[in-house]
Design an enzyme around this catalytic site. Structure first.
Site, PDB file in Angstrom:
ATOM      1  N   GLU A   1      -5.960   0.908  14.650  1.00 48.85           N
ATOM      2  CA  GLU A   1      -4.837   1.808  14.447  1.00 48.85           C
ATOM      3  C   GLU A   1      -5.054   2.650  13.194  1.00 48.85           C
ATOM      4  O   GLU A   1      -5.522   2.153  12.167  1.00 48.85           O
ATOM      5  CB  GLU A   1      -3.532   1.015  14.341  1.00 48.85           C
ATOM      6  CG  GLU A   1      -3.245   0.184  15.583  1.00 48.85           C
ATOM      7  CD  GLU A   1      -1.853  -0.427  15.575  1.00 48.85           C
ATOM      8  OE1 GLU A   1      -1.088  -0.166  14.631  1.00 48.85           O
ATOM      9  OE2 GLU A   1      -1.538  -1.166  16.530  1.00 48.85           O
TER      10      GLU A   1
ATOM     11  N   GLU B   1       0.837  -1.191   0.000  1.00 48.89           N
ATOM     12  CA  GLU B   1       0.000   0.000   0.000  1.00 48.89           C
ATOM     13  C   GLU B   1       0.874   1.243   0.000  1.00 48.89           C
ATOM     14  O   GLU B   1       2.085   1.176   0.258  1.00 48.89           O
ATOM     15  CB  GLU B   1      -0.941   0.007   1.204  1.00 48.89           C
ATOM     16  CG  GLU B   1      -0.250  -0.025   2.547  1.00 48.89           C
ATOM     17  CD  GLU B   1      -1.218  -0.264   3.703  1.00 48.89           C
ATOM     18  OE1 GLU B   1      -2.333  -0.765   3.460  1.00 48.89           O
ATOM     19  OE2 GLU B   1      -0.839   0.044   4.846  1.00 48.89           O
TER      20      GLU B   1
ATOM     21  N   GLU C   1      -4.755  -0.893  10.698  1.00 46.96           N
ATOM     22  CA  GLU C   1      -5.057  -2.281  11.018  1.00 46.96           C
ATOM     23  C   GLU C   1      -5.827  -2.323  12.328  1.00 46.96           C
ATOM     24  O   GLU C   1      -5.917  -1.330  13.051  1.00 46.96           O
ATOM     25  CB  GLU C   1      -3.776  -3.117  11.145  1.00 46.96           C
ATOM     26  CG  GLU C   1      -2.875  -2.696  12.297  1.00 46.96           C
ATOM     27  CD  GLU C   1      -1.569  -3.482  12.326  1.00 46.96           C
ATOM     28  OE1 GLU C   1      -1.268  -4.182  11.355  1.00 46.96           O
ATOM     29  OE2 GLU C   1      -0.861  -3.379  13.340  1.00 46.96           O
TER      30      GLU C   1
END
Length: 653
Positions: free
Chosen positions: A282, A203, A295
């Site tokens: 998070e 990502e 995540e």
């Protein structure tokens, strides 16, 4: 009424943390351990303990056959697991068709763990729940060539990360094609070793962000009745190698509106997977306060104590109650922000090597700073414990609390100065420098804080001229106090320092590259010390048997530690968190020292020496090969992290 007996399938400080709450709730505990952990603190704290295998995690703490057998034999009604074990347990039971009737697993159900533990699936779920996500490739990356193609499409820099990963393992930042290929190799190997799953995703790397997480009771807290709470945020931006070093709650950066928006999205995600337990969502937050889902951790996070400090909740107790089926006792409006809490992760690491290479050994001396007000220490070790290559090098979590941030930081500074750790290298010096740095104090931080503040690596505390004089004066006074204490005649008691007849000493003190003349005059139990033409008054009780020494220098109180000394006048003193090496000689000895031959330093440029103990997982050369400076020779795995060892110069193997 909850459970009568709970088995803890974990080790170290988190196992000890669970046991403490179980004792408070009247629940008996069963600890599992590897053979090398037979004398571990969590084993001694538990009511029962059972060995489940040898040292490697895969053969002990992840040994599902052994753990299942222990559950049956001890008749535990509940089991506290980390998510890796929980997923393994689910798969094991499915394969073996075993149903442990009446046994409750503390934590979310397997569906939530698998969905959120898989970064690819969790990102898709987050999108569906209308949670902000980072742009990237949502599938599994097959090989290094595909990784390069995807990285080019996303645009550099990119983050390569393990789908099943966590704790900074299996993660690499790539800025070009070559780093992408290398990152794919190391990330997949670390992921397979740490999680048994080598799948990777890629990502966009958000440059210079803050790392802020929301505890949803877990720092989200959710029950089995559809209720979910967000327990404010934690600021976790101070990191090295994608692993958190210093955490605090709340964040200096968030305003109430952003806090609420992040909390509501965290709760929405928890409800989307029918989450029931404590967990953490998070986020990465940019300078404009745009936030992106990173995540969700379906476990009790290492940094959960700071949330407990500002909310007054016991998250372990809440997890046990939810697992038993009780609804949450609190509403969102009941969750306060009371004061400020800071946590430092104390590691057995050398901070002068890449901000922390692991160190192993026996804790020859260990003393937690619990005498400092508003200090909490979560640890799973004690004096005599071994820090081994098999497990995480964390020594403890050091937490301080105050009515405001300045008070919490001041107490942390005092706690770090009073923390005694001998036998292994540790990162106290780095932690102390971080919390007193002007940027950190002002709240001007990001995940790039350490490389920006220490671009050439961490070098320890840089002494001001006054601090250098204070160190020299303290070291000289300590030397004189020892000399006076050692004056003893056969059959007579030691002469008290205040009653000694000698009044003055002329010394030569070497510190770094400098040699400084120091004059010491005794005045009762204090000393008047002249350094660089400046006189300083040094006072102490001079309890030389204690590892800690409280010294007052011209009215300023300092806590120092003398780490070591030898007959040649060399001594090591921990001052302002950093250990300094000095040599203290009398004026005569200093004049004669010029005749002493100096030992030549060993030329190590032709030797490849591992900076830490570990396992050789790959060797890239063979005898006779020509190698260039910077070329990889081998790969060492230590404490689940892989490190490439390179040649220091061009030559032949």
């Amino acid at each position: 009424q909850t459970f009568e007996k709970l088995l803890i399938a974990n080790r170290g400080e988190i196992a000890c943390r669970v046991i403490k709450t179980c004792k408070k709730m009247g629940i008996k505990t069963v600890a599992i351990h590897s053979d090398v952990d037979a004398n571990a603190v969590h084993v001694k704290m538990a009511d029962e303990s059972v060995c489940v295998g040898p040292a490697p995690t895969s053969k002990s703490y992840l040994n599902m056959d052994a753990i299942m057998e222990v559950i049956r034999k001890t008749r535990a009604q509940a089991v506290s697991l980390n998510e890796s074990i929980c997923c393994s347990c689910f798969i094991y039971r499915k394969q073996k068709s075993q149903n442990l009737e009446g046994v409750t697993f503390i934590g979310p159900d397997t569906h939530a763990i698998q969905a959120m533990g898989d970064k690819i699936e969790s990102k898709l779920l987050a999108k569906n729940a209308k949670v902000n996500t980072i742009p990237g490739f949502d599938g599994v990356v097959k090989d290094a060539d595909e990784a390069v193609r995807i990285a080019r499409e996303i645009g550099y820099p990119v983050m390569i990360k393990a789908s099943a990963g966590g704790g900074g393992k299996g993660m690499r930042i790539a800025w070009d094609d070559e780093e992408t290929r290398e990152g794919f190799r190391f990330s997949s190997q670390e992921a397979a070793s740490s999680f048994g799953d080598d799948r990777l995703l890629i990502e966009k790397f958000i440059d210079n962000p803050r790392h802020i997480e929301i505890q949803v009771c877990a720092i989200i807290l959710a029950d089995k009745h559809g209720n979910a709470l967000w327990l404010n945020e934690r600021e976790c931006s101070i990191q090295r190698r994608n692993q958190k070093v210093v955490e605090e709650a709340p964040s200096t950066f968030l305003d109430p509106e952003t806090r609420r928006a992040m909390g509501e999205q965290a709760v929405a995600l928890a409800k989307a997977v029918k989450y029931s337990s404590a967990g953490t969502v998070e986020f990465l937050v940019d300078s404009s306060k745009n936030f992106y889902f990173l995540e969700m951790n379906t476990r009790l996070q290492v940094e959960h104590p700071v949330t407990e400090c500002i909310t007054g909740l016991d998250l372990v107790q809440e997890m046990i109650r939810v697992a038993k089926g009780y609804p949450l006792r609190h509403k969102q409006a009941d969750i306060p922000i009371n004061g400020w809490a800071v946590e430092c992760r104390v590691y057995a690491e050398d901070p002068y090597k890449s901000f922390g290479l692991p160190s192993i050994g026996k804790l020859s001396q260990y003393q937690e700073p619990l005498h400092v007000p508003s200090v909490r220490v979560d640890s799973g070790i004690q004096q005599g414990s071994d820090i081994s290559i098999y497990y995480d090098p964390m020594i403890s979590k050091l937490i301080t609390y105050g009515s405001n941030r300045a008070e919490a930081l001041k107490r942390m500074e005092e706690a770090l100065d009073n923390y005694v750790i001998r036998g292994v290298a540790h990162n106290i010096s780095l932690l102390r420098e971080v919390i007193i740095h002007p940027r950190f104090v002002q709240g001007d931080i990001s995940t790039k804080f350490l490389p920006e503040v220490y671009p050439d690596g961490f070098k320890g505390h840089k002494l001001t001229d006054l601090e250098r004089r204070e160190l020299l004066a303290t070291a000289a006074s300590l030397y004189v106090a020892e000399q006076l204490r050692s004056q003893r005649f056969l059959g007579t008691p030691r002469i008290p320092i205040a009653k000694s007849k000698r009044r003055s000493w002329e010394l030569s003190v070497r510190l770094g590259d400098g040699i400084y003349p120091v004059a010491v005059s005794k005045d009762g139990s204090s000393f008047s010390v002249e350094v660089d033409g400046m006189k300083l008054n040094v006072t102490s009780k001079w309890n030389l048997a204690s590892p800690l020494l409280s010294v007052t220098i011209d009215g300023t109180q300092r806590t120092i530690q003398r780490i070591s000394r030898n007959a040649s006048g060399e001594t090591s003193i921990q001052f302002l968190g950093t250990v300094y090496k000095l040599q203290i000689l009398t004026k005569v000895a200093a004049e004669l020292s010029k005749y002493m031959p100096e030992k030549a330093e060993e030329d190590t440029s032709s030797i490849l020496r591992s900076p830490m103990p570990g396992t050789v997982v790959a060797v890239s050369v063979k005898p006779g090969d020509m190698v260039s400076e910077g070329q990889e020779i081998c790969v060492i795995e230590a404490m689940k992290m892989q490190n490439s060892m390179i040649a220091a110069k061009t030559g032949k193997v």
